[in-house]
Enzyme design. Structure first.
Site, PDB file in Angstrom:
ATOM      1  N   ASP A  23       5.878  19.742  33.711  1.00  0.00           N
ATOM      2  CA  ASP A  23       4.538  20.043  33.208  1.00  0.00           C
ATOM      3  C   ASP A  23       4.678  20.778  31.881  1.00  0.00           C
ATOM      4  OD1 ASP A  23       1.549  20.118  34.655  1.00  0.00           O
ATOM      5  OD2 ASP A  23       1.798  21.549  33.008  1.00  0.00           O
ATOM      6  N   ASN A  25     -13.615   3.228  43.664  1.00  0.00           N
ATOM      7  CA  ASN A  25     -14.454   4.372  43.296  1.00  0.00           C
ATOM      8  C   ASN A  25     -15.872   3.938  42.953  1.00  0.00           C
ATOM      9  OD1 ASN A  25     -12.520   6.258  43.810  1.00  0.00           O
ATOM     10  ND2 ASN A  25     -11.988   6.646  41.685  1.00  0.00           N
ATOM     11  N   CYS A  33     -13.243  12.200  39.733  1.00  0.00           N
ATOM     12  CA  CYS A  33     -12.941  10.762  39.693  1.00  0.00           C
ATOM     13  C   CYS A  33     -14.163   9.876  39.490  1.00  0.00           C
ATOM     14  CB  CYS A  33     -12.226  10.351  40.974  1.00  0.00           C
ATOM     15  SG  CYS A  33     -10.582  11.067  41.162  1.00  0.00           S
TER      16      CYS A  33
END
EC number: 1.1.1.22
Length: 433
Positions: free
Chosen positions: A26, A199, A251
């Site tokens: 990261d 989705n 999302c």
């Protein structure tokens, strides 16, 4: 594992729990330091324990050196943010930047896996950016629900892998060999579109449920009974049929807009998709108009001079995530009408300077009701049912509770002197005098 957000951290920790050796990279050195000490700042059930156990077993490590992390990797997962960009399209800047960083250090024969939600064609795009004939790029979309991410990873209902190279697909599938789940092996474009289609369909069901709740209110029907009646049909199913203050989260909003942008750019008319998005916005405006009509001052729907108490700000219970929260969307509409807002959320136990222009966040649910003309329940936290509603009523100037999650017991509120109004439900009994 490049990226340690919800997807990257969950995927890395869970793969380590299955026995794989995982390095999570990261760019945030503070996050790397905290995760290396087993300090998980994401509110996600089971994730801190999974990270701690994997670290203790020596199968998980964290680093800020992305290039070094992939130098000896057999499989590299890209778990990077793809937020909504200009015009609603997915912003692939993070994915493209990382591709440039790792291009020259990937070992020959390595497989790069797109775990992020990305538009159709991104596998090919990443492969072109890498420019490595000896490296295969595979699509392996995630289907993790916040609040249940660890459970969903370890008990998936399907694993989708898209690759033009069957050998690379089998290598990625082998990582999940310990899990009992159907395997969908397909081409990259189909795998990428599967995530967006899933989705979109879930968002469509939620918009349908919210519109159906409005219909129930008009005709005196009960949304709970109606959705039970249709949800028992196996062709429909009960999931995602609960009405609420609109859909949101990290999302659904960005993915539906990204898919709509792809359709527009491809010359594909998809009115059902655009209607799903528009319905969500219209629904939130309708709920705010309802609050203004019941406790506003004047005929213009103004809420100037009134204070409202909000219970719940996160986009769903079980998470501290505020990204595209429908609760915040409703709060902004209330502020536009002039309301002052005080909020309590079990996941936000301290003041939030980043929200100070919108709402005052307090750690005491009773204090949140001080001087409130009405209370609004915006997130379905179960613990809200057990609040001291009599004490809350004593602090309010009004008596209305707008339960936009159909969470509370109307009779209990009535005994506390409060009137309850849900979504798509019959009117509650009058408050006890």
């Amino acid at each position: 594992m490049i990226g340690t957000g919800y997807v990257g951290l969950t995927t890395g920790a869970c793969l380590a729990s299955l026995g794989h050796s995982v390095v999570c990279a990261d760019a945030d050195p503070h996050k790397v330091e905290r995760l290396g000490g087993a300090r998980v700042d994401i509110l996600e059930p089971g994730l801190p324990e999974t990270v701690r156990d994997a670290l203790a077993a020596g199968r998980l490590e964290f680093t800020g050196d992305t290039a070094g992390a992939v130098a000896e990797a057999e499989v590299v997962f890209l778990c990077l943010p793809t937020p909504m960009g200009a015009g609603g399209a997915a912003d692939l800047a993070a994915v493209e930047a990382v591709a440039g960083v790792i291009r020259d250090v990937l070992p020959p024969g390595c497989v790069v896996v797109n775990k992020s939600t990305v538009p159709v064609g991104t596998c090919a795009r990443v492969a072109a950016l890498l420019g490595r004939a000896d490296v295969t790029v595979v699509s392996n979309p995630e289907f993790l629900r916040e609040g249940r991410a660890v459970h969903d990873f370890l008990h998936p209902d399907r694993i989708v892998i898209g690759s033009a190279d069957p050998a690379a697909a089998r290598r990625v599938a082998g990582l999940y060999a310990a899990l009992d789940a159907p395997l969908v092996l397909t081409d990259p474009a189909s795998a990428e579109l599967t995530k967006y289609a899933a989705n979109f369909f879930l968002a469509m069901k939620l918009s349908f449920a919210n519109n159906l709740a409005t219909l129930c209110e008009r005709f005196g029907a009960d949304i709970d009974d109606v959705t039970e009646g249709i949800g028992r049909d196996p062709r429909i199913g009960p999931a995602f049929l609960r009405p609420g203050p609109g859909w949101g989260g990290s999302c659904l909003p960005k993915d539906t807009h990204a898919l709509l942008t792809v359709c527009d750019r491809s010359g594909i008319d998809f009115p059902l998709l655009s209607a799903t998005i528009e319905t969500n916005v219209t629904h939130q405006h309708r709920l705010v108009a309802r609050v203004a009509a019941s406790c506003g001052r004047g005929t213009d729907g103004s809420l100037h001079g009134l204070r409202l108490a909000l219970y719940g700000l996160t986009f769903k219970a079980g998470t501290s995530d505020l990204r595209d929260s429908p609760a915040l969307a409703v709060a902004r509409l209330l502020r536009e009408r002039g309301a002052g807002l005080t909020a309590y959320d079990p996941a936000l136990c301290e003041e939030r300077p980043d929200l100070s222009d919108l709402v005052d966040v307090v750690a005491d649910p009773v204090r949140a009701a001080e001087g409130a003309a009405a209370c609004l329940v915006l997130t379905e936290w179960p613990e809200l049912r057990d609040l001291d509603w009599a004490a809350i009523a004593a602090r309010m100037t009004g008596h209305e509770v707008h339960d936009f999650r159909n969470l509370l017991d109307a009779d209990l509120l009535a005994r506390a002197g409060l009137s309850w109004r849900g979504i798509g439900r019959p009117a509650a009994p009058a408050p006890v005098a």
